[in-house]
Scaffold this motif. Structure first.
Motif, mmCIF file in Angstrom:
data_model
loop_
_atom_site.group_PDB
_atom_site.id
_atom_site.type_symbol
_atom_site.label_atom_id
_atom_site.label_comp_id
_atom_site.label_asym_id
_atom_site.label_seq_id
_atom_site.Cartn_x
_atom_site.Cartn_y
_atom_site.Cartn_z
ATOM 1 N N THR A 287 14.484 44.481 58.577
ATOM 2 C CA THR A 287 13.887 43.200 59.132
ATOM 3 C C THR A 287 14.802 42.935 60.190
ATOM 4 O OG1 THR A 287 12.898 42.537 57.061
ATOM 5 C CG2 THR A 287 13.178 40.930 58.621
ATOM 6 N N VAL A 288 14.425 42.484 61.634
ATOM 7 C CA VAL A 288 15.153 42.026 62.527
ATOM 8 C C VAL A 288 14.713 40.636 62.959
ATOM 9 C CG1 VAL A 288 15.830 42.610 64.985
ATOM 10 C CG2 VAL A 288 14.955 44.311 63.531
ATOM 11 N N GLU B 281 7.022 39.268 72.285
ATOM 12 C CA GLU B 281 5.552 39.440 72.171
ATOM 13 C C GLU B 281 4.946 39.963 70.874
ATOM 14 O OE1 GLU B 281 3.074 39.456 75.364
ATOM 15 O OE2 GLU B 281 4.475 38.523 76.558
ATOM 16 N N ARG B 282 4.184 39.265 70.295
ATOM 17 C CA ARG B 282 3.175 39.738 69.119
ATOM 18 C C ARG B 282 2.616 41.055 69.275
ATOM 19 N NH1 ARG B 282 -1.575 38.505 66.771
ATOM 20 N NH2 ARG B 282 -1.640 38.156 64.419
ATOM 21 N N ARG B 283 2.004 41.319 70.662
ATOM 22 C CA ARG B 283 1.517 42.493 71.053
ATOM 23 C C ARG B 283 2.509 43.713 71.003
ATOM 24 N NH1 ARG B 283 -0.090 41.392 77.295
ATOM 25 N NH2 ARG B 283 1.379 39.835 77.031
ATOM 26 N N LEU B 284 3.812 43.401 70.549
ATOM 27 C CA LEU B 284 4.816 44.539 70.664
ATOM 28 C C LEU B 284 4.509 45.304 69.151
ATOM 29 C CD1 LEU B 284 7.408 42.908 72.668
ATOM 30 C CD2 LEU B 284 6.427 45.064 73.121
ATOM 31 N N GLN B 285 3.814 45.043 68.343
ATOM 32 C CA GLN B 285 3.541 45.672 67.176
ATOM 33 C C GLN B 285 3.171 47.121 67.534
ATOM 34 O OE1 GLN B 285 0.259 44.218 64.648
ATOM 35 N NE2 GLN B 285 0.325 46.096 63.199
ATOM 36 N N GLY B 286 4.166 48.125 66.956
ATOM 37 C CA GLY B 286 3.714 49.688 67.416
ATOM 38 C C GLY B 286 4.693 50.252 68.332
ATOM 39 N N PHE B 287 5.370 49.255 69.047
ATOM 40 C CA PHE B 287 6.534 49.503 70.110
ATOM 41 C C PHE B 287 7.577 49.808 69.047
ATOM 42 C CE2 PHE B 287 9.591 48.407 73.390
ATOM 43 C CZ PHE B 287 9.147 49.135 74.207
ATOM 44 N N GLY C 115 20.885 53.378 67.798
ATOM 45 C CA GLY C 115 20.911 54.332 68.838
ATOM 46 C C GLY C 115 19.538 55.108 68.448
ATOM 47 N N GLN C 116 18.551 54.884 67.302
ATOM 48 C CA GLN C 116 17.502 55.728 67.426
ATOM 49 C C GLN C 116 16.245 54.840 67.492
ATOM 50 O OE1 GLN C 116 17.488 58.739 63.798
ATOM 51 N NE2 GLN C 116 19.511 57.396 63.454
ATOM 52 N N ALA C 117 15.095 55.558 67.839
ATOM 53 C CA ALA C 117 13.948 54.702 68.125
ATOM 54 C C ALA C 117 13.185 54.310 66.904
ATOM 55 C CB ALA C 117 13.134 55.358 69.269
ATOM 56 N N CYS C 118 12.951 53.253 66.319
ATOM 57 C CA CYS C 118 12.252 52.596 65.208
ATOM 58 C C CYS C 118 11.040 52.041 65.566
ATOM 59 C CB CYS C 118 13.254 52.216 64.383
ATOM 60 S SG CYS C 118 14.652 53.032 63.886
ATOM 61 N N GLU C 119 10.061 52.493 64.932
ATOM 62 C CA GLU C 119 8.636 51.912 65.136
ATOM 63 C C GLU C 119 8.545 50.350 64.553
ATOM 64 O OE1 GLU C 119 5.228 54.045 64.341
ATOM 65 O OE2 GLU C 119 4.082 52.237 64.370
ATOM 66 N N ILE C 120 8.048 49.539 65.498
ATOM 67 C CA ILE C 120 7.933 47.973 64.732
ATOM 68 C C ILE C 120 6.605 48.114 64.002
ATOM 69 C CG2 ILE C 120 7.194 45.514 65.369
ATOM 70 C CD1 ILE C 120 8.856 46.220 67.876
ATOM 71 N N ILE C 121 6.602 48.088 62.691
ATOM 72 C CA ILE C 121 5.458 48.075 61.785
ATOM 73 C C ILE C 121 4.859 46.699 61.258
ATOM 74 C CG2 ILE C 121 5.943 50.513 61.123
ATOM 75 C CD1 ILE C 121 7.268 49.070 58.646
ATOM 76 N N GLY C 122 3.623 46.647 61.157
ATOM 77 C CA GLY C 122 3.205 45.397 60.960
ATOM 78 C C GLY C 122 3.241 44.487 62.012
ATOM 79 N N CYS D 4 6.179 38.480 63.571
ATOM 80 C CA CYS D 4 6.205 37.292 63.392
ATOM 81 C C CYS D 4 6.689 36.249 64.134
ATOM 82 C CB CYS D 4 6.610 36.988 61.930
ATOM 83 S SG CYS D 4 6.369 38.140 60.587
ATOM 84 N N MET D 5 6.689 35.069 63.859
ATOM 85 C CA MET D 5 7.166 33.927 64.931
ATOM 86 C C MET D 5 8.652 34.231 65.175
ATOM 87 S SD MET D 5 7.027 29.932 64.986
ATOM 88 C CE MET D 5 5.374 29.712 64.804
ATOM 89 N N ASP D 6 9.315 34.477 63.926
ATOM 90 C CA ASP D 6 10.825 34.557 63.820
ATOM 91 C C ASP D 6 11.373 35.807 63.486
ATOM 92 O OD1 ASP D 6 10.632 31.603 64.445
ATOM 93 O OD2 ASP D 6 9.915 31.805 62.133
ATOM 94 N N GLN D 7 10.409 36.991 63.184
ATOM 95 C CA GLN D 7 11.106 38.144 62.559
ATOM 96 C C GLN D 7 10.147 39.168 62.778
ATOM 97 O OE1 GLN D 7 12.958 37.450 58.296
ATOM 98 N NE2 GLN D 7 11.579 35.529 58.531
ATOM 99 N N LEU D 8 10.731 40.618 62.824
ATOM 100 C CA LEU D 8 9.733 41.592 62.820
ATOM 101 C C LEU D 8 10.431 42.803 62.026
ATOM 102 C CD1 LEU D 8 11.404 43.750 64.719
ATOM 103 C CD2 LEU D 8 10.412 42.523 66.676
#
Ligand code: PLP
Length: 373
Positions: A283-284, A293-299, A305-312, A315-319
Motif C-alpha cells: 500500500t502506497v 489520478e483515479r484513472r491510473l488503475q492498471g498503470f 526499482g521494479q515496475a509494479c502494477e497498481i491493482i484495484g 483511492c483518495m489517499d492510498q493505492l
C-alpha cells in the motif's frame, strides 16, 4: 489544504535541472532576445517562487503568470523583474498593477477604456504597462483585425499619461505539431497585424517553448518559456528536442503496508481486482486527492526499482500495488522519476491517462510537499 509533511510522499524538484534547461535556451537566443520564464499555476506545479529564482539565476529577465494573484506572489517574494500577466485581468485592478509595475495583457479596447477610468481616479504615479494580445488563430483572447488594433493603439496614444504601450504578442496553437500548415497561417496573420503598427513597442513576442525550440526564427525580442524549462518536451514525443531537456520533477513515496493475498481475495473499492493466486500487495500513501489520478488503475509504480502494477481502484489517499515478493514497510516507491535502470516520466502517466504532461504536473495538489534539490 494542509501540506502532508508527516507522510513519506513528496514531490522532489531538481533546481539544477531547471537552471540547465533555461540556461540552454537563453544561450540559443539571438541578438537582444530575452527570456521570461512562465511560472503560472505554481510554476506548473513545481513551485512558482523556487522556479522563478532558478530561472533568474539561469538568465531569465522576467516572468509570465496567468492571473494577478500569481504576479503579486512574485512581488511579495521580492522579485522586481518585469512580470506579464497572460490572462485578462479586471480593469478595476489596473491601479494596483500600475503601482506594482505588473504588465497587463489587453485583448480589447473596451478594457482599456474601463481601466483608464480607474487609473484616472486612482492618480497612480506609474502608468499601467500594457501588452496587446493578438488573436492570430488561437481563438482565445486578443485583437483580430488591423482596424480594431488601431482603435486600441490610438486610445493608448491619447491616454499615454495613464497607459504605457509596452508590448504586443500572439500565441500559436500548433507550434508543437510536426505539420506546420496552421502555424504558417498564424505567422502570416501575425505579420499582417504587426505590419500595420506605426511604432514597435519595447517587447514584440510570439514564442512559447515549442516556437522557440522549433521555430526560433520567429522569436523577435522575447520568448515566453514554459514547459521546456521544466524539462518537458512541449510536443510530448512528436518532435525531437533540439537539446536534451532534463525533467525537474520526481514523485516518491514508501510502502506503508505489505501483506500476502490468497486466491479470491479482492482489493479496493468496488472489489474490481481479485487475486488469482497467492501474491504480495503493498500500500502506497498517495491518491487522487494528491492529483494522482483515479484513472491510473492498471498503470505502474517502481518499487525498489521494479515496475509494479497498481491493482484495484486508486483511492483518495492510498493505492495498492502487486509486488514480486514481500517488502519491508519503508521501501522506496517511485511514482515519477528514475530508480536504477527504470524510470516513469510525466509523459508516461499522461499517455496512460489520455492527456498531456502539463495537466499531470499542474494537477499535483498542495497536499504534496515540494522538496528542492
Ligand atoms: N504564452 C502563453 C500566452 C501561454 O498561454 C503559455 C502557456 O500556456 C505560454 C506562453 C508557455 O507555454 P509553454 O509552457 O508551452 O512554453
Amino acid at each position: 489544504m494542509v501540506v502532508g509533511v508527516h507522510r513519506p510522499t513528496q514531490l522532489v524538484i531538481d533546481r539544477q535541472a531547471l537552471r540547465e534547461n533555461i540556461c540552454a535556451e537563453v544561450n540559443r537566443l539571438e541578438g537582444d532576445c530575452e527570456l521570461f520564464m512562465v511560472v503560472k499555476a505554481n510554476g506548473y506545479g513545481h513551485g512558482a517562487i523556487q522556479v522563478a529564482q532558478a530561472a533568474k539565476d539561469a538568465g531569465a529577465s522576467g516572468f509570465c503568470v496567468a492571473i494577478l494573484d500569481e504576479a503579486l506572489e512574485l512581488r511579495a517574494a521580492g522579485f522586481n523583474e518585469p512580470i506579464l500577466i497572460l490572462g485578462v485581468t479586471e480593469p478595476a485592478d489596473a491601479p494596483l498593477m500600475a503601482r506594482e509595475k505588473i504588465s497587463a495583457t489587453v485583448a480589447a479596447t473596451d478594457w482599456l477604456i474601463d481601466a483608464d477610468r480607474y487609473l484616472a481616479l486612482a492618480k497612480e504615479d506609474q502608468p499601467l504597462r500594457v501588452h496587446l494580445g493578438l488573436d492570430t488563430g488561437m481563438g482565445r483572447i486578443g485583437f483580430r483585425t488591423p482596424a480594431t488594433l488601431k482603435t486600441g493603439i490610438d486610445f493608448m496614444g491619447s491616454n499615454a499619461d495613464h497607459i504605457l504601450f509596452e508590448g504586443i504578442f500572439t500565441h500559436f496553437s500548433t507550434a508543437d505539431d510536426p505539420d506546420d500548415a496552421y502555424f504558417k497561417k498564424q505567422v502570416a496573420n501575425w505579420q499582417k497585424l504587426v505590419g500595420s503598427l506605426k511604432k514597435r513597442p519595447r517587447y514584440v513576442h510570439v514564442s512559447n517553448s515549442a516556437t522557440s525550440l522549433w521555430h526560433a526564427a520567429c522569436n523577435d525580442n522575447l520568448v515566453r518559456f514554459g514547459v521546456a524549462g521544466y524539462g518537458l518536451n512541449p510536443s510530448g514525443t512528436a518532435i525531437a528536442e533540439p537539446y536534451p531537456l532534463q525533467p525537474a520533477m520526481s514523485l516518491t513515496s514508501q510502502l506503508v503496508h505489505c501483506k500476502e493475498l490468497q486466491p479470491g481475495d479482492s482489493v479496493s473499492y468496488g472489489a474490481t481486482y481479485t487475486a488469482q493466486q497467492a501474491e504480495w500487495v503493498g500500500t502506497v500513501p498517495i491518491g487522487y486527492a494528491d492529483g494522482y489520478e483515479r484513472r491510473l488503475q492498471g498503470f505502474h509504480v517502481l518499487v525498489d526499482g521494479q515496475a509494479c502494477e497498481i491493482i484495484g481502484r486508486v483511492c483518495m489517499d492510498q493505492l495498492m500495488v502487486r509486488l514480486p515478493k514481500e517488502y519491508h514497510r519503508g521501501t522506496k516507491v517511485t511514482l515519477v522519476g528514475r530508480d536504477g535502470a527504470a524510470a516513469i516520466s510525466l509523459q508516461d502517466i499522461a499517455d496512460y491517462c489520455g492527456t498531456i504532461h502539463y495537466e499531470i504536473a499542474c494537477g499535483f495538489t498542495s497536499r504534496l510537499p515540494r522538496y528542492y534539490l
